[in-house]
Design an enzyme around this catalytic site. Structure first.
Site, short mmCIF file in Angstrom:
data_model
loop_
_atom_site.label_atom_id
_atom_site.label_comp_id
_atom_site.label_asym_id
_atom_site.label_seq_id
_atom_site.Cartn_x
_atom_site.Cartn_y
_atom_site.Cartn_z
N ARG A 136 19.70 48.12 -25.10
CA ARG A 136 18.96 48.44 -23.88
C ARG A 136 18.26 49.76 -24.12
NH1 ARG A 136 22.32 49.03 -18.31
NH2 ARG A 136 22.86 50.93 -19.41
N LYS A 144 25.25 58.57 -9.97
CA LYS A 144 23.90 58.04 -9.72
C LYS A 144 23.95 57.09 -8.52
CE LYS A 144 24.75 54.58 -13.24
NZ LYS A 144 24.16 53.56 -14.05
N MET A 151 20.51 40.24 10.71
CA MET A 151 20.14 41.56 10.17
C MET A 151 21.03 42.68 10.71
SD MET A 151 16.42 43.41 10.18
CE MET A 151 15.54 42.00 9.58
N TYR A 202 21.94 32.16 14.90
CA TYR A 202 20.74 31.52 14.34
C TYR A 202 21.11 30.24 13.60
CZ TYR A 202 17.98 35.80 14.99
OH TYR A 202 17.32 36.87 15.50
C1 LIG Z 1 25.29 55.40 -19.76
C2 LIG Z 1 26.36 55.18 -18.72
N1 LIG Z 1 27.54 55.77 -18.86
C3 LIG Z 1 28.53 55.60 -17.95
C4 LIG Z 1 28.36 54.79 -16.85
C5 LIG Z 1 29.50 54.59 -15.88
O1 LIG Z 1 29.92 53.25 -15.93
P1 LIG Z 1 31.14 52.75 -15.03
O2 LIG Z 1 30.67 52.84 -13.62
O3 LIG Z 1 31.34 51.33 -15.45
O4 LIG Z 1 32.27 53.64 -15.33
C6 LIG Z 1 27.13 54.15 -16.67
C7 LIG Z 1 26.94 53.26 -15.52
O5 LIG Z 1 26.12 52.42 -15.43
C8 LIG Z 1 26.09 54.34 -17.63
O6 LIG Z 1 24.91 53.75 -17.49
#
Ligand SMILES: Cc1ncc(COP(=O)(O)O)c(C=O)c1O
Length: 360
Positions: A132, A37, A303, A255
């Site tokens: 969560r 992701k 920046m 700056y």
């Molecule tokens: C549901 C879930 N599983 C696995 C992971 C992977 O976690 P990590 O990057 O700590 O291995 C995440 C990451 O946020 C997650 O949200």
């Protein structure tokens, strides 16, 4: 744009494959879902997924949108959608794109009853203490029975997520494992619990599928010890020296004139700043590496650029590349300077920085 003047994040594919091997060594009986992701934690989802497709058993992303982009990369592996669905019509998108959503709230089970499309696979999420996403034991059992009977669900798998697995021997994590086992162990379905920290510290949590993210990119979620586990950093962030300046004692830089030269100095301007995702707050405490030597950041980071002291680096030339993170300084080190964690450092790297394969 003159490509020769670009900053770049070099992606080391051999390190990526090495890190997959580390996961497989630590969890030899589990299948591996690579968490990609947020653009593969900033590394470039396409580069990472193309490389890992033949090495891992599936991928996980946060949203349906990320899942669809991943399918467009021509990836045939199972795709897990960690944040699940936002509305009932997304079941159809899942079916069309063969995405396996996490069903984490009971209202999503009700949506399935209204869904009439072809069957999909789903992950059912139990709340083992993270509070969560995930269902209570009663909701979870009811949902499991309902999904099991639904004509629209082909295969249900079970999962939960850790809150603090990076602390070894912690009672909270022990409790999360036993809660998950208590609810799921006797159910005839594949199970998944472990993120990177749990792969490294909690072998009892590995079950059928492990879900590594950070460790695949060569960083330890424990904050230290990546090399002890054999992990190698996948990204090296490089910025170009775009000018050299010579200062006299008493001259100030940038700056706000926050830095005053205490002696004659040679200063290199690097063409990277907070607009690229680097951290403005680290001025004065951080360094870059140029010609294998530390070049302390002096003056305010702006920046598009930052200034580093290169008085001691004799061979410095305009056009040289500086390393902002990689082997040294590590992403963890930058995170410490910035008062954050490695996840945020990587995800903040902006689209302005070109991702390139550095090493096959
Ligand atoms: C549901 C879930 N599983 C696995 C992971 C992977 O976690 P990590 O990057 O700590 O291995 C995440 C990451 O946020 C997650 O949200």
């Amino acid at each position: 744009m003159n490509a020769a003047w670009k900053n770049r994040a070099l992606i080391n594919l051999s390190a990526l494959r090495n890190n997959v091997n580390v996961v497989q060594r630590l969890a030899p009986k589990s299948r591996l879902v690579a968490v990609v992701k947020a653009n593969a934690y900033g590394h470039d989802m396409e580069i990472v997924v193309r490389e890992l497709s033949s090495w891992v058993d599936g991928f996980a992303v946060a949203s349906i949108e990320e899942g669809i982009s991943l399918r467009e990369i021509d990836c045939e592996r199972p795709l897990m959608i960690l944040s699940g669905l936002c509305n009932p019509s997304q079941f159809t998108l899942c079916a069309d794109n063969r995405l396996d959503p996490v069903i984490h709230s009971f209202h999503q089970v009700d949506w399935i009853n209204a869904y009439t499309g072809p069957p999909i696979n789903a992950w059912l999420k139990f709340n083992s203490g993270m509070n969560r996403l995930g269902m209570t034991p009663e909701e979870f059992m009811k949902a499991y029975r309902m999904l099991g009977k639904s004509r629209h669900i082909e295969n249900v798998r079970l999962m939960s997520h850790f809150a603090m697995a990076e602390e070894p021997d912690n009672d909270f994590t022990k409790n999360q494992i036993s809660e998950f086992e208590r609810i799921a162990l006797d159910l005839e379905a594949e199970k998944s619990l472990a993120n990177s920290a749990a792969i490294m510290c909690w072998p009892d949590s590995h079950f059928d599928w492990v879900r590594p993210g950070l460790m695949l990119y060569g960083i330890s979620p424990l904050g230290t010890g990546a090399t002890d586990y054999g992990l190698r950093p996948v990204m090296e962030l490089q910025a170009k020296v775009i000018s050299l300046q010579y200062l006299k004692q008493g001259d100030t830089i940038g700056y706000g004139r926050t830095y005053t030269a205490t002696r004659s100095m040679r200063i290199a301007n690097l063409g990277i700043g907070y607009g690229d995702g680097y951290f403005r707050v680290v001025s004065g405490s951080a360094y870059a590496r140029i010609h294998n030597q530390n070049a302390p950041i002096v003056g305010r980071i702006s920046m598009d650029s930052m200034t580093v002291d290169v008085s001691h680096i004799r061979q410095i030339r305009e056009g040289d590349m500086a390393v902002l993170w990689g082997e040294s300084p590590s992403v963890d080190q930058v995170a410490k300077w910035a008062g954050t964690n490695a996840y945020e450092v990587l995800c903040r790297l902006s689209a302005r920085v070109q991702r390139e394969i550095g090493c096959e």
